[in-house]
Design an enzyme around this catalytic site. Sequence first.
Site, PDB file in Angstrom:
ATOM      1  N   ASP A   1       0.820  -1.209   0.000  1.00  0.00           N
ATOM      2  CA  ASP A   1       0.000   0.000   0.000  1.00  0.00           C
ATOM      3  C   ASP A   1       0.858   1.265   0.000  1.00  0.00           C
ATOM      4  O   ASP A   1       0.520   2.249  -0.662  1.00  0.00           O
ATOM      5  CB  ASP A   1      -0.931   0.007   1.214  1.00  0.00           C
ATOM      6  CG  ASP A   1      -2.132  -0.905   1.026  1.00  0.00           C
ATOM      7  OD1 ASP A   1      -2.622  -1.007  -0.116  1.00  0.00           O
ATOM      8  OD2 ASP A   1      -2.586  -1.507   2.019  1.00  0.00           O
ATOM      9  N   GLY A   2       1.973   1.246   0.745  1.00  0.00           N
ATOM     10  CA  GLY A   2       2.841   2.419   0.799  1.00  0.00           C
ATOM     11  C   GLY A   2       3.403   2.786  -0.563  1.00  0.00           C
ATOM     12  O   GLY A   2       3.464   3.951  -0.938  1.00  0.00           O
TER      13      GLY A   2
ATOM     14  N   ASN B   1      -4.107   9.062   2.249  1.00  0.00           N
ATOM     15  CA  ASN B   1      -4.612   8.300   3.397  1.00  0.00           C
ATOM     16  C   ASN B   1      -4.914   9.188   4.597  1.00  0.00           C
ATOM     17  O   ASN B   1      -6.056   9.393   4.956  1.00  0.00           O
ATOM     18  CB  ASN B   1      -3.609   7.222   3.798  1.00  0.00           C
ATOM     19  CG  ASN B   1      -4.071   5.824   3.464  1.00  0.00           C
ATOM     20  OD1 ASN B   1      -5.079   5.643   2.792  1.00  0.00           O
ATOM     21  ND2 ASN B   1      -3.338   4.831   3.932  1.00  0.00           N
ATOM     22  N   ASP B   2      -3.847   9.686   5.240  1.00  0.00           N
ATOM     23  CA  ASP B   2      -4.074  10.418   6.483  1.00  0.00           C
ATOM     24  C   ASP B   2      -2.916  11.339   6.851  1.00  0.00           C
ATOM     25  O   ASP B   2      -1.786  11.177   6.400  1.00  0.00           O
ATOM     26  CB  ASP B   2      -4.346   9.452   7.643  1.00  0.00           C
ATOM     27  CG  ASP B   2      -3.336   8.318   7.735  1.00  0.00           C
ATOM     28  OD1 ASP B   2      -2.155   8.549   7.437  1.00  0.00           O
ATOM     29  OD2 ASP B   2      -3.726   7.194   8.100  1.00  0.00           O
TER      30      ASP B   2
ATOM     31  N   THR C   1      -9.584   2.946   6.589  1.00  0.00           N
ATOM     32  CA  THR C   1      -9.246   1.552   6.896  1.00  0.00           C
ATOM     33  C   THR C   1      -7.797   1.400   7.350  1.00  0.00           C
ATOM     34  O   THR C   1      -7.328   0.275   7.518  1.00  0.00           O
ATOM     35  CB  THR C   1      -9.481   0.660   5.656  1.00  0.00           C
ATOM     36  OG1 THR C   1      -8.789   1.219   4.539  1.00  0.00           O
ATOM     37  CG2 THR C   1     -10.962   0.566   5.334  1.00  0.00           C
TER      38      THR C   1
ATOM     39  N   TYR D   1      -4.775   3.711   9.875  1.00  0.00           N
ATOM     40  CA  TYR D   1      -4.530   3.982  11.289  1.00  0.00           C
ATOM     41  C   TYR D   1      -5.817   4.390  12.011  1.00  0.00           C
ATOM     42  O   TYR D   1      -6.058   4.019  13.162  1.00  0.00           O
ATOM     43  CB  TYR D   1      -3.468   5.073  11.410  1.00  0.00           C
ATOM     44  CG  TYR D   1      -2.849   5.252  12.775  1.00  0.00           C
ATOM     45  CD1 TYR D   1      -3.193   4.432  13.859  1.00  0.00           C
ATOM     46  CD2 TYR D   1      -1.903   6.245  12.993  1.00  0.00           C
ATOM     47  CE1 TYR D   1      -2.612   4.607  15.100  1.00  0.00           C
ATOM     48  CE2 TYR D   1      -1.314   6.431  14.231  1.00  0.00           C
ATOM     49  CZ  TYR D   1      -1.678   5.610  15.288  1.00  0.00           C
ATOM     50  OH  TYR D   1      -1.096   5.795  16.511  1.00  0.00           O
TER      51      TYR D   1
ATOM     52  N   SER E   1      -7.630   1.413  13.198  1.00  0.00           N
ATOM     53  CA  SER E   1      -6.959   0.804  14.350  1.00  0.00           C
ATOM     54  C   SER E   1      -7.214   1.596  15.627  1.00  0.00           C
ATOM     55  O   SER E   1      -7.200   1.042  16.728  1.00  0.00           O
ATOM     56  CB  SER E   1      -5.451   0.710  14.096  1.00  0.00           C
ATOM     57  OG  SER E   1      -5.175  -0.111  12.985  1.00  0.00           O
TER      58      SER E   1
END
Length: 299
Positions: free
Chosen positions: A78-79, A150-151, A188, A190, A193
């Site tokens: 993913d990274g 993502n974030d 979906t 961090y 989590s």
Amino acid sequence: SLSGHDLDTQLAAGLHKAVHAALGVVAAGLEEDGRGLGAELFMHDEMQQEFAQQPVSFYQEIEELIEHCDIVIAIGGDGTIIHASKYASAANKPVLGINVGRLGYVAGLETNELCSLERLMDGDYTVEERMMLEVSFYQNGKKQTYQVLNDAIVARGSLSRILDLTVSYQHETVRADGLIVSTPTGSTAYSFSAGGPVMDPTMEGILLTPICPHSIFGRTVVFGADTELFISATSQYNSDMILTLDGDCVAHMEENEVIQIKRSSLTTKLIKLKHRNFYEVAREKLGERSTSNESETSR
């Protein structure tokens, strides 16, 4: 174009095999029977030593490489795919991710599905647009701006000291180890989590999730996509404060430095070759994560 990024050593062999296999499918004459899609291939110069004998054009600058290609194929986890998507989004090019990592949530194919690459030349695929965030702040008198898929995470450093984080949209102070501001795609990661909800990645919105909040009301808040958030942090213990964007640490923040987060004018365009809906992917991928965690815990 094919992009490589940082991978764990244990994944390197799988990456090497996957890249060669993908080359064999998309380039004419690389397979023993001479078949292939006949696509012209571009790679970054860092791959030249490994693939110098292949019919590939190499570029020193990744921006120039992506400008000349029609489709970006990113092979890795993913990274890697997220890293490649930032360059691709700036050039308005679609990205196909081939998963060689552990989860591959944003990947379009697994390594055992490379035969599906033939559908690229037939135009038999869909393009899914994903919302991105623009993160900006001033450091040493200069404005820094980043695009995020993502974030964005504001969190404490190595010391276990709580932070006081202020979100100007609500004029509220949150006591926590940090804050996660994510897109639906990042819901979906961090944020999930940390107890945040899962959102369909094609939706638009901004999630704000506290990390280990010192409050019984520390829950994720979902804002409209056009919301602008301004975040600053202080610590009475002089804790180190770090800004991390899509997994990359980009800055050590000073107290009361303000971070602005809003919808980006760019979007990530992900190529989909499989007719699977979001819920099928979420069940499979998040189920894999749970199974993996249970296996590691039992060791």
